[in-house]
Motif scaffolding. Sequence first.
Motif, PDB file in Angstrom:
ATOM      1  N   THR A   1       0.439   9.957 -10.495  1.00  0.00           N
ATOM      2  CA  THR A   1      -0.618  10.232  -9.518  1.00  0.00           C
ATOM      3  C   THR A   1      -0.970  11.713  -9.562  1.00  0.00           C
ATOM      4  O   THR A   1      -0.125  12.555  -9.293  1.00  0.00           O
ATOM      5  CB  THR A   1      -0.145   9.899  -8.087  1.00  0.00           C
TER       6      THR A   1
ATOM      7  N   PRO B   1       0.595   6.926   3.424  1.00  0.00           N
ATOM      8  CA  PRO B   1       1.185   6.125   2.355  1.00  0.00           C
ATOM      9  C   PRO B   1       0.508   4.774   2.149  1.00  0.00           C
ATOM     10  O   PRO B   1       0.340   4.327   1.013  1.00  0.00           O
ATOM     11  CB  PRO B   1       2.641   5.954   2.800  1.00  0.00           C
ATOM     12  N   TRP B   2       0.085   4.127   3.219  1.00  0.00           N
ATOM     13  CA  TRP B   2      -0.525   2.808   3.059  1.00  0.00           C
ATOM     14  C   TRP B   2      -1.799   2.878   2.214  1.00  0.00           C
ATOM     15  O   TRP B   2      -2.163   1.912   1.547  1.00  0.00           O
ATOM     16  CB  TRP B   2      -0.815   2.143   4.411  1.00  0.00           C
TER      17      TRP B   2
ATOM     18  N   GLU C   1      -0.658   2.718  -1.268  1.00  0.00           N
ATOM     19  CA  GLU C   1      -0.198   1.344  -1.482  1.00  0.00           C
ATOM     20  C   GLU C   1      -1.403   0.449  -1.784  1.00  0.00           C
ATOM     21  O   GLU C   1      -1.389  -0.347  -2.729  1.00  0.00           O
ATOM     22  CB  GLU C   1       0.547   0.869  -0.234  1.00  0.00           C
ATOM     23  N   GLU C   2      -2.442   0.637  -1.014  1.00  0.00           N
ATOM     24  CA  GLU C   2      -3.661  -0.156  -1.177  1.00  0.00           C
ATOM     25  C   GLU C   2      -4.405   0.210  -2.471  1.00  0.00           C
ATOM     26  O   GLU C   2      -4.848  -0.662  -3.216  1.00  0.00           O
ATOM     27  CB  GLU C   2      -4.567   0.079   0.032  1.00  0.00           C
TER      28      GLU C   2
ATOM     29  N   GLY D   1      -1.251   0.116  -5.537  1.00  0.00           N
ATOM     30  CA  GLY D   1      -0.207  -0.906  -5.548  1.00  0.00           C
ATOM     31  C   GLY D   1       1.192  -0.326  -5.470  1.00  0.00           C
ATOM     32  O   GLY D   1       2.166  -0.979  -5.823  1.00  0.00           O
ATOM     33  N   TYR D   2       1.317   0.911  -4.989  1.00  0.00           N
ATOM     34  CA  TYR D   2       2.620   1.561  -4.896  1.00  0.00           C
ATOM     35  C   TYR D   2       3.448   0.970  -3.764  1.00  0.00           C
ATOM     36  O   TYR D   2       2.911   0.659  -2.700  1.00  0.00           O
ATOM     37  CB  TYR D   2       2.467   3.058  -4.604  1.00  0.00           C
ATOM     38  N   PRO D   3       4.761   0.904  -3.954  1.00  0.00           N
ATOM     39  CA  PRO D   3       5.634   0.601  -2.817  1.00  0.00           C
ATOM     40  C   PRO D   3       5.505   1.743  -1.806  1.00  0.00           C
ATOM     41  O   PRO D   3       5.243   2.890  -2.179  1.00  0.00           O
ATOM     42  CB  PRO D   3       7.035   0.563  -3.424  1.00  0.00           C
ATOM     43  N   ILE D   4       5.701   1.448  -0.556  1.00  0.00           N
ATOM     44  CA  ILE D   4       5.477   2.435   0.505  1.00  0.00           C
ATOM     45  C   ILE D   4       6.366   3.665   0.348  1.00  0.00           C
ATOM     46  O   ILE D   4       5.919   4.789   0.593  1.00  0.00           O
ATOM     47  CB  ILE D   4       5.599   1.779   1.904  1.00  0.00           C
ATOM     48  N   ASP D   5       7.614   3.486  -0.097  1.00  0.00           N
ATOM     49  CA  ASP D   5       8.502   4.642  -0.249  1.00  0.00           C
ATOM     50  C   ASP D   5       8.043   5.561  -1.386  1.00  0.00           C
ATOM     51  O   ASP D   5       8.115   6.780  -1.272  1.00  0.00           O
ATOM     52  CB  ASP D   5       9.958   4.216  -0.432  1.00  0.00           C
TER      53      ASP D   5
ATOM     54  N   ALA E   1       4.882   5.837  -2.355  1.00  0.00           N
ATOM     55  CA  ALA E   1       3.663   6.451  -1.828  1.00  0.00           C
ATOM     56  C   ALA E   1       4.018   7.632  -0.931  1.00  0.00           C
ATOM     57  O   ALA E   1       3.404   8.704  -1.027  1.00  0.00           O
ATOM     58  CB  ALA E   1       2.834   5.416  -1.076  1.00  0.00           C
ATOM     59  N   GLN E   2       5.008   7.450  -0.068  1.00  0.00           N
ATOM     60  CA  GLN E   2       5.436   8.529   0.825  1.00  0.00           C
ATOM     61  C   GLN E   2       5.997   9.699   0.021  1.00  0.00           C
ATOM     62  O   GLN E   2       5.674  10.862   0.298  1.00  0.00           O
ATOM     63  CB  GLN E   2       6.482   8.034   1.829  1.00  0.00           C
TER      64      GLN E   2
END
Length: 139
Positions: A92, A111-112, A115-116, A119-123, A125-126
Amino acid sequence: MENDLAERGMPATILDTIPLQENSGLAGVTSIKDGKVYIFIDKALSTFEKAETLVEEYFHAISDLGDLLDYQSTRAQNNEVSARESVLTYMTSAEDLKRVAKQHPDMPLAPWMLEEAFGYPIDFAQATLDFYRRSGELN
């Protein structure tokens, strides 16, 4: 990754069919022998986790630090941090984040949203947002 390593003169073999975590507790391992790179990734990981682990192991290989026998050493810990940060920037860019932010102009980047968008997992993304905020590239 195989092509990137080959272009660096490091032919690679990548295997994701072994129960690595079960035997070692590790998601991925890189070994460099006679100029060849061997990357092993745990077979039980999700597709995203395999991709993330592969990118991290790629950075271990190109930093020539793939064969670390003492994972508790300061060198090994610094190498792990560097590789994880490289994964975040490889997967990214700051420009990617700015594009996502523009899609939600009235909201702070969250983070969401990654994710959207990716397609990343939330952790993950954070962790991506945290890294770019710490680096000063994301306000």
